[in-house]
Motif scaffolding. Structure first.
Motif, PDB file in Angstrom:
ATOM      1  N   MET A 149       0.733  -1.114  -0.033  1.00  0.00           N
ATOM      2  CA  MET A 149      -0.082  -0.091  -0.037  1.00  0.00           C
ATOM      3  C   MET A 149       0.704   1.175  -0.002  1.00  0.00           C
ATOM      4  O   MET A 149       1.858   1.300   0.871  1.00  0.00           O
ATOM      5  CB  MET A 149      -1.208   0.012   1.304  1.00  0.00           C
ATOM      6  N   SER A 150       0.731   2.000  -1.005  1.00  0.00           N
ATOM      7  CA  SER A 150       1.514   3.263  -0.984  1.00  0.00           C
ATOM      8  C   SER A 150       1.041   4.511  -0.017  1.00  0.00           C
ATOM      9  O   SER A 150       0.017   4.283   0.419  1.00  0.00           O
ATOM     10  CB  SER A 150       1.377   3.797  -2.500  1.00  0.00           C
ATOM     11  N   ALA A 151       1.849   5.341   0.164  1.00  0.00           N
ATOM     12  CA  ALA A 151       1.599   6.542   0.985  1.00  0.00           C
ATOM     13  C   ALA A 151       0.385   7.095   0.645  1.00  0.00           C
ATOM     14  O   ALA A 151      -0.356   7.669   1.287  1.00  0.00           O
ATOM     15  CB  ALA A 151       2.693   7.553   1.116  1.00  0.00           C
ATOM     16  N   LYS A 152       0.312   7.351  -0.860  1.00  0.00           N
ATOM     17  CA  LYS A 152      -1.003   8.084  -1.477  1.00  0.00           C
ATOM     18  C   LYS A 152      -2.268   7.472  -1.017  1.00  0.00           C
ATOM     19  O   LYS A 152      -3.337   8.228  -0.954  1.00  0.00           O
ATOM     20  CB  LYS A 152      -0.570   8.329  -2.827  1.00  0.00           C
ATOM     21  N   ALA A 153      -2.330   6.154  -0.867  1.00  0.00           N
ATOM     22  CA  ALA A 153      -3.606   5.678  -0.597  1.00  0.00           C
ATOM     23  C   ALA A 153      -4.063   5.956   0.753  1.00  0.00           C
ATOM     24  O   ALA A 153      -5.033   5.659   1.019  1.00  0.00           O
ATOM     25  CB  ALA A 153      -3.454   3.880  -0.786  1.00  0.00           C
ATOM     26  N   LEU A 154      -3.046   6.169   1.676  1.00  0.00           N
ATOM     27  CA  LEU A 154      -3.489   6.480   3.089  1.00  0.00           C
ATOM     28  C   LEU A 154      -3.928   8.103   3.350  1.00  0.00           C
ATOM     29  O   LEU A 154      -4.275   8.665   4.341  1.00  0.00           O
ATOM     30  CB  LEU A 154      -2.607   6.307   4.184  1.00  0.00           C
ATOM     31  N   THR A 155      -4.229   8.660   2.054  1.00  0.00           N
ATOM     32  CA  THR A 155      -4.764  10.035   2.205  1.00  0.00           C
ATOM     33  C   THR A 155      -6.249  10.058   1.951  1.00  0.00           C
ATOM     34  O   THR A 155      -6.954   9.421   1.416  1.00  0.00           O
ATOM     35  CB  THR A 155      -4.049  11.054   1.073  1.00  0.00           C
ATOM     36  N   LEU A 156      -6.854  11.201   2.323  1.00  0.00           N
ATOM     37  CA  LEU A 156      -8.294  11.525   1.811  1.00  0.00           C
ATOM     38  C   LEU A 156      -8.115  13.009   1.138  1.00  0.00           C
ATOM     39  O   LEU A 156      -8.262  13.796   1.817  1.00  0.00           O
ATOM     40  CB  LEU A 156      -9.162  11.572   3.188  1.00  0.00           C
ATOM     41  N   THR A 157      -8.339  12.839   0.069  1.00  0.00           N
ATOM     42  CA  THR A 157      -8.254  14.279  -0.679  1.00  0.00           C
ATOM     43  C   THR A 157      -9.723  14.824  -1.068  1.00  0.00           C
ATOM     44  O   THR A 157     -10.792  14.301  -0.781  1.00  0.00           O
ATOM     45  CB  THR A 157      -7.786  13.918  -2.297  1.00  0.00           C
ATOM     46  N   ALA A 158      -9.629  16.065  -1.500  1.00  0.00           N
ATOM     47  CA  ALA A 158     -10.774  16.813  -1.578  1.00  0.00           C
ATOM     48  C   ALA A 158     -11.666  15.958  -2.670  1.00  0.00           C
ATOM     49  O   ALA A 158     -13.077  16.131  -2.712  1.00  0.00           O
ATOM     50  CB  ALA A 158     -10.532  18.301  -2.113  1.00  0.00           C
ATOM     51  N   GLU A 159     -10.968  15.542  -3.705  1.00  0.00           N
ATOM     52  CA  GLU A 159     -11.804  14.669  -4.740  1.00  0.00           C
ATOM     53  C   GLU A 159     -12.624  13.432  -4.275  1.00  0.00           C
ATOM     54  O   GLU A 159     -13.441  12.822  -4.975  1.00  0.00           O
ATOM     55  CB  GLU A 159     -10.929  14.277  -5.915  1.00  0.00           C
ATOM     56  N   GLU A 160     -12.070  13.030  -2.902  1.00  0.00           N
ATOM     57  CA  GLU A 160     -12.882  11.836  -2.509  1.00  0.00           C
ATOM     58  C   GLU A 160     -14.070  12.151  -1.461  1.00  0.00           C
ATOM     59  O   GLU A 160     -14.569  11.448  -1.238  1.00  0.00           O
ATOM     60  CB  GLU A 160     -11.922  11.089  -1.464  1.00  0.00           C
ATOM     61  N   ARG A 161     -14.413  13.262  -1.755  1.00  0.00           N
ATOM     62  CA  ARG A 161     -15.637  13.991  -0.966  1.00  0.00           C
ATOM     63  C   ARG A 161     -16.682  14.099  -1.756  1.00  0.00           C
ATOM     64  O   ARG A 161     -16.673  14.578  -3.061  1.00  0.00           O
ATOM     65  CB  ARG A 161     -15.310  15.176  -0.108  1.00  0.00           C
TER      66      ARG A 161
END
Length: 130
Positions: free
Chosen positions: A1-13
């Protein structure tokens, strides 16, 4: 699992009023509860370049009168989803997406570990249905 996968971006809202209406109109959406969290979800078609899953987090003022408590509960639910979203993302294919709404039902906040367990339970149950 990459570090990017553990983020919650604005596009995911979820920010689209149309998507929110589809989610809560009934129709094709489904819901389940792991008290004190209710999950309403809807499978959607994903466009190229779009994120696989979008979320909405709600803590009604009717249940939690103080803004401090509402903000804490919403933060706990977002954090639990952020850490465990892989449970649902690995089940979605390239053409399907998911809209998820987490709603707080209790009149008091819970510990973060309890909230995370409830969110994990809901995500596992949804991923079984995919």
């Amino acid at each position: 699992m990459s570090a990017k996968a553990l983020t919650l971006t604005a596009e995911e809202r979820i920010s689209s009023r149309i998507l929110i209406e589809k989610l809560f109109d009934g129709g094709n959406s489904r819901s389940m509860t792991a008290y004190p969290v209710r999950l309403v979800y809807l499978q959607t078609d994903r466009q190229p370049g779009d994120v696989a899953a979008k979320i909405l987090v709600s803590a009604p003022k009717r249940n939690l009168r103080h803004a401090v408590d509402r903000n804490r509960v919403k933060r706990q639910m977002r954090e639990a989803y952020r850490k465990n979203k892989h449970l649902i993302l690995e089940k979605l294919d390239a053409n399907s997406g998911m809209a998820l709404a987490f709603i707080w039902l209790e009149k008091q906040p819970f510990r973060s570990s309890e909230v995370e367990q409830r969110i994990i339970n809901l995500l596992e149950r949804v991923s079984e249905k995919l």
